[in-house]
Scaffold this motif. Structure first.
Motif, PDB file in Angstrom:
ATOM      1  N   VAL A 160      74.844  28.915  68.568  1.00 42.35           N
ATOM      2  CA  VAL A 160      73.592  28.338  69.036  1.00 42.35           C
ATOM      3  C   VAL A 160      73.905  27.065  69.803  1.00 42.35           C
ATOM      4  O   VAL A 160      74.680  26.224  69.339  1.00 42.35           O
ATOM      5  N   PHE A 161      73.339  26.917  70.992  1.00 43.71           N
ATOM      6  CA  PHE A 161      73.594  25.762  71.834  1.00 43.71           C
ATOM      7  C   PHE A 161      72.270  25.091  72.189  1.00 43.71           C
ATOM      8  O   PHE A 161      71.241  25.753  72.310  1.00 43.71           O
ATOM      9  N   SER A 162      72.321  23.792  72.383  1.00 42.56           N
ATOM     10  CA  SER A 162      71.154  23.043  72.794  1.00 42.56           C
ATOM     11  C   SER A 162      71.433  22.336  74.112  1.00 42.56           C
ATOM     12  O   SER A 162      72.565  22.335  74.603  1.00 42.56           O
ATOM     13  N   LYS A 163      70.432  21.726  74.698  1.00 42.71           N
ATOM     14  CA  LYS A 163      70.616  20.982  75.934  1.00 42.71           C
ATOM     15  C   LYS A 163      71.529  19.779  75.707  1.00 42.71           C
ATOM     16  O   LYS A 163      72.215  19.338  76.629  1.00 42.71           O
ATOM     17  N   ILE A 164      71.549  19.260  74.494  1.00 45.12           N
ATOM     18  CA  ILE A 164      72.445  18.132  74.202  1.00 45.12           C
ATOM     19  C   ILE A 164      73.901  18.576  74.324  1.00 45.12           C
ATOM     20  O   ILE A 164      74.743  17.866  74.861  1.00 45.12           O
ATOM     21  N   ASP A 165      74.210  19.791  73.813  1.00 48.40           N
ATOM     22  CA  ASP A 165      75.572  20.307  73.929  1.00 48.40           C
ATOM     23  C   ASP A 165      75.968  20.442  75.406  1.00 48.40           C
ATOM     24  O   ASP A 165      77.090  20.123  75.780  1.00 48.40           O
ATOM     25  N   LYS A 219      74.839  18.788  77.991  1.00 51.02           N
ATOM     26  CA  LYS A 219      75.035  17.480  78.617  1.00 51.02           C
ATOM     27  C   LYS A 219      76.367  16.886  78.192  1.00 51.02           C
ATOM     28  O   LYS A 219      77.025  16.206  78.980  1.00 51.02           O
TER      29      LYS A 219
END
Length: 279
Positions: free
Chosen positions: A272-277, A279
């Motif tokens: 699972v990835f987020s926009k923070i990852d 950036k």
């Protein structure tokens, strides 16, 4: 010892480190591996400095992650290749680099001296280089046909991947690229590369083609960067610019692009990835 260009780290066998009493340190970024050892995944939380020599000329030491593995005692991966600036000749299977001012070429053992076994493998399995059928994943032949569910997406963004680049430069953006030079440095002066008549004619043709398409334009700067042609495998020529002198006096970016192997290590096992990852 194995040199593996696909390994993201240098690895030392735990028994080797223990028997030779190499001092170990805690790993700053522990991680897990599943491909070096048969069975379950292995947690890598120790590292050490391993000194080794090959022949009488090459003596070196590398920082290795300490791992229980079946492949070998010492594995030199991409960090070693990067630090030593090695050149791999695939046809001859040799590695060449400079060490202490001398050129070193590592060659494989002759066939009569090779041992395809591993330190932990049972004797009856030594020399076996085949996978069982259950360990293999059968793959279908690659097809050039685009899946139906992907076609609408490709059609929507067909202007992003044209067969040929459109003429002209991209439109002006809010931030334009420029090179910041270190204050106080004088622009270096380098002679132009010597070219024969054929190379000069080909260089001129490529420049005229780029100017006609609008990719480059005549510079108004009093400075220039030397260019040369390098032959490619298919017999054509690739134009290269020698920017080494100007790079030496260029202001270095404060946040360099991270190495790909380090990024892959950090993302190992993540689903699972987020926009923070990103950036």
């Amino acid at each position: 010892m194995i040199i593996d260009g696909g390994s993201c780290t240098n690895v030392a066998f735990t028994t080797l480190v223990s028997n030779l009493s190499f001092p170990t340190q805690d790993h700053l970024n522990p991680y897990k591996l599943r491909w070096l050892n048969k069975g379950s995944e292995v947690r890598v939380d120790k590292k050490c400095i391993v000194s080794f020599s090959i022949g009488k000329v090459y003596k070196d030491e590398v920082i290795c992650d300490v791992v229980p593995m079946d492949a070998c005692h010492l594995l030199l991966g991409r960090p070693w290749e990067f630090d030593r600036n090695t050149t791999h000749q695939g046809m001859d299977n040799t590695y060449s680099f400079k060490h202490n001012g001398m050129k070193v070429t590592l060659t494989p053992l002759p066939p009569n001296q090779r041992n395809y076994g591993s330190p932990n493998m049972p004797e009856e399995l030594n020399g076996v280089l085949f996978l069982s059928e259950s360990a293999m994943e059968v793959q279908k032949e690659e097809s050039n046909e685009v899946p139906a569910e992907v076609k609408p997406l490709i059609q929507k963004y067909k202007d992003v991947f044209p067969a040929e680049l459109p003429s002209g430069l991209p439109p002006l953006r809010g931030i334009e690229y420029h090179i910041d030079l270190v204050p106080g440095f004088v622009l270096p002066k380098r002679p132009a590369y010597r070219c024969d008549r054929t190379t000069t004619r080909e260089l001129q043709c490529q420049i005229e083609e780029l100017m006609a398409k609008g990719f480059v334009r005549e510079s108004l700067s009093p400075s220039a960067v030397p260019a040369l042609l390098v032959p490619k495998k298919d017999g054509t020529w690739r134009m290269c610019t020698d920017s080494r002198a100007i790079n030496n006096i260029t202001f270095k970016y404060s946040f360099p692009i991270p190495r790909l192997d380090n990024m892959l290590d950090e993302l190992s096992g993540a689903t699972v990835f987020s926009k923070i990852d990103l950036k």
